[in-house]
Write an enzyme that holds these catalytic residues in place. Sequence first.
Site, PDB file in Angstrom:
ATOM      1  N   HIS A   1       0.794  -1.227   0.000  1.00 40.23           N
ATOM      2  CA  HIS A   1       0.000   0.000   0.000  1.00 40.23           C
ATOM      3  C   HIS A   1       0.836   1.292   0.000  1.00 40.23           C
ATOM      4  O   HIS A   1       0.745   2.119  -0.897  1.00 40.23           O
ATOM      5  CB  HIS A   1      -0.897   0.061   1.251  1.00 40.23           C
ATOM      6  CG  HIS A   1      -1.756  -1.133   1.484  1.00 40.23           C
ATOM      7  ND1 HIS A   1      -2.932  -1.344   0.811  1.00 40.23           N
ATOM      8  CD2 HIS A   1      -1.622  -2.187   2.330  1.00 40.23           C
ATOM      9  CE1 HIS A   1      -3.504  -2.464   1.236  1.00 40.23           C
ATOM     10  NE2 HIS A   1      -2.728  -2.991   2.163  1.00 40.23           N
TER      11      HIS A   1
HETATM   12  C1  BDR Z   1      -3.026   0.683   5.413  1.00 33.22           C
HETATM   13  O1  BDR Z   1      -3.204   0.134   6.709  1.00 33.22           O
HETATM   14  C2  BDR Z   1      -1.984  -0.276   7.236  1.00 33.22           C
HETATM   15  O2  BDR Z   1      -2.112  -1.555   7.808  1.00 33.22           O
HETATM   16  C3  BDR Z   1      -0.968  -0.215   6.129  1.00 33.22           C
HETATM   17  O3  BDR Z   1       0.284   0.172   6.637  1.00 33.22           O
HETATM   18  C4  BDR Z   1      -1.535   0.816   5.196  1.00 33.22           C
HETATM   19  O4  BDR Z   1      -1.124   2.114   5.543  1.00 33.22           O
HETATM   20  C5  BDR Z   1      -3.743  -0.199   4.413  1.00 33.22           C
HETATM   21  O5  BDR Z   1      -5.099  -0.279   4.705  1.00 33.22           O
END
Ligand code: BDR
Length: 311
Positions: free
Chosen positions: A241
């Site tokens: 992400h």
């Molecule tokens: C987001 O949530 C976190 O667990 C990850 O680091 C990312 O920023 C994805 O939904």
Amino acid sequence: MRRKIIIDTDPGQDDAVAILLALASDELELLGITCVAGNVPLSLTAKNARIVCELANRPEIRVFAGCNAPIKRKLVTAEHVHGKTGLDGITLPDPAMPLQDQHAVDFLIETLMREPSGTVTLCPIGPLTNIATAMQRAPEIISRIEQIVLMGGAYFEVGNITPTAEFNIYVDPEAAKIVFDSGAPLVVMPLDVTHKALTTRARVETFRAMPGKVGPAVASWTDFFERFDKEKYGSEGAPLHDPCTIAYLIKPELFSGREINVEIETGSELTLGMTVADWWRVTKRPANALFIGDIDAEGFFALLAERIARL
Ligand code: BDR
Ligand code: CA
């Protein structure tokens, strides 16, 4: 001229890769890292950010601890994805570099007021508590922000922590509402994009084969957090992400999206933290974000591999 950025983060393996990508990229000048409670509590995110800087041999980077809880809710964490430490997957030494004394929110305000207006970009890749608190405390910073490029939300993919909400927005929806309503120029990397940036075997093995410590560390982190998403989605790998935000700053041509209106649900218990994105422009609500919908995943991973190999 290098673009000045502040990364606001809750590391998190994918946050760690985002920080590494920024540290490896000459186009960017990292003014500081501000930490927030999210994937794991604040004491761990503030420690993890420093572990990552030291892994990249950059102990001079200033790391600040910020808010330890959302604006008005109890903290929700994600150890089920990231492990107990937030950076499970490889054991790295405890950081020797100091945590700055200044609070992250004060650092954000001071930096935005000191630097020429329109020259500092914020990259929030965790819950938006620090950014919203800074905006509440010093609204004069808002018009001085060059851009906010954040990871959060979803439209077509809807949610990951609940059926209708993405984790970063869900953890602090009031903070997200403040940021989305602020009028600051927003670029949003929702799950719709990040779910196309998958860590396939070949991509992970490229990192593992790199000489030095950094590439293999990225591979070990990926191996760890992949297990959760692969099981959940039945996909070939896990979404990487947060590095999408930094990649956008370096190569925006890898991404495409739409200028649309995005509102944050803060009232409903059922859909709390939903990003109500008017992708099809069915309302007359004014656009407040460039909501990204697509990514050249091959180009993204090629960029990431080229940059991580520099460290
Ligand atoms: C987001 O949530 C976190 O667990 C990850 O680091 C990312 O920023 C994805 O939904
Ligand atoms: Ca994150």
